[in-house]
Design a protein around this motif. Structure first.
Motif: not given
Length: 413
Positions: A137-148, A184-193
């Motif tokens: 539920l929180l993962k979709p917010e990660v890109p915007q938080m990372a950008k900010e 690499l994108l898959g690995e980043v996604d896994t690390l976020q989760t």
């Protein structure tokens, strides 16, 4: 035998005289009633009205006014404080505040103390949350938080004239993400989760450290006019039948005692009998009403009747209303997150986040590169963790529905 006979004769004479005196006083009282029957009947009527009005006024004064009303120089006495909120005496020298609003902080504290010690195991409740679900539920917010966070961290060390440069860098990196290798994108996604789920588990382990439910409830129900009104609404809702009975009982009990007072007035017409009788009526009506509301505690057989306090008869209904109200308006996901991020334990939450960020980074580095954080300056990691804590309030809205449904506090209470 002669002495016994004389004793019985003396007793008979005394009883005869007493019965004569009683008959005389009764006849006198009846005559007085016939002469003043209109005025006499006003005694129970007035007593009934006074009983009803004083009880109605007493109920109103329990909850109103929400804020002190009176002459400003003579405010209430402060008898204590909880979480920066004063506990007050309801009466000032010249003025009044409802008892519940005046003592809202203490009442709210006692309420949450009962809930957390007798009804709810806080750690067990929060263990019901699924870390993987929180992460998704929180993962979709990660890109915007990372950008900010990236913009803020990069621009913090630059002069104002170059602040826009940080935004350009972050924007450039953001544009490169779609072109990255899929693995690499898959690995980043896994690390976020992994990060988000792991941090959820860490919070569940340290619930008592990062959440202060007492502070949450006290501030929600005692801070400001809105909080005090919310607490009054809770009490009025749960006790509406009993408060109505308390008011109306003044009419019936007052009228009954007024009849007794009227009879006494026929025999003893000293002015003080009405004054003292009025005080007794007011005290007795409240006493009898409260006894009917709270006693007997357990159902008690009295002849063909089963007696129990009116409030206790409704305990299952009241407990449902109480829990529904508390979970819908106080113990919500939004309030819980607000308490963690902005309340008295906010710094503890940040400390847990910093500690977890270091541990997570160390683990990932050891796994990927065979070397951990030992010997590295972790100040930048702490800055990122603090920035993440700052940004979280704006990005956790998607969690509230799931958390409110999963905690299940209504059923527990």
């Amino acid at each position: 035998l002669g002495r016994m006979s004389m004793l019985f004769v003396a007793i008979a004479r005394l009883l005869n005289r007493a019965s004569g005196a009683i008959a005389h006083h009764c006849a006198r009282a009846w005559k007085k009633f016939r002469m003043t029957w209109k005025a006499s009947l006003m005694i129970p009527l007035v007593a009934a009205f006074v009983g009803w009005f004083t009880n109605w006024l007493a109920v109103k004064m329990i909850f109103l006014p929400v804020s002190f009303w009176g002459f400003p120089p003579f405010h209430q006495w402060v008898v204590g404080s909880l979480y920066g909120i004063d506990i007050l005496q309801p009466g000032g020298l010249f003025g009044w505040q409802g008892i519940v609003p005046a003592k809202a902080a203490q009442m709210a504290f006692n309420m949450v103390e009962m809930v957390t010690t007798r009804l709810v195991d806080v750690s067990e409740v929060f263990s019901r949350l699924d870390p993987q679900m929180i992460a998704s539920l929180l993962k979709p917010e990660v890109p915007q938080m990372a950008k900010e966070i990236g913009q803020q961290v990069l621009s913090s060390g630059l002069p104002q004239s170059l602040a826009g440069f940080a935004s350009q860098v972050v924007g450039h990196v953001e544009g490169l993400v779609p072109t990255m290798d899929g693995s690499l994108l898959g690995e980043v996604d896994t690390l976020q989760t992994e990060f988000l789920a792991g941090f959820t588990v860490e919070l569940q382990k340290q619930t008592e450290r990062v959440i202060d439910l007492k502070e949450l409830v006290v501030k929600a129900l005692a801070e400001g006019v809105h909080g005090k009104k919310t607490l009054s609404d809770l009490f009025e809702m749960c006790g509406r039948d009993e408060l109505k009975f308390l008011t109306n009982s003044g009419l019936w009990f007052g009228g009954l005692l007024g009849v007794i007072q009227m009879v006494l007035w026929m025999f003893w017409d000293n002015p003080w009998t009405l004054t003292v009788g009025g005080g007794i009526v007011g005290l007795a009506t409240n006493w009898m009403a409260l006894k009917c509301i709270f006693e007997p505690v357990q159902p008690t057989q009295v002849g063909p009747f089963v007696l129990q306090g009116l409030f206790l008869k409704r305990q299952h209904e009241v407990s449902g209303e109480f829990s529904d109200f508390l979970t819908a308006r106080v113990l919500t996901s939004e309030n819980i997150w607000s308490n963690m991020l902005l309340g008295g334990k906010a710094e503890e939450f940040r400390a847990v986040l910093r500690e977890y960020t270091r541990t997570f980074t160390d683990t990932v580095m050891m796994r990927k590169f065979g070397v951990g954080l030992e010997g590295y300056d972790v100040a930048n990691l702490d800055i990122v963790a603090n920035q993440l804590a700052d940004k979280l309030p704006e990005h956790i809205g998607g969690l509230h529905k799931y958390i409110d449904m999963t905690l299940g506090l209504t059923a527990d209470m």
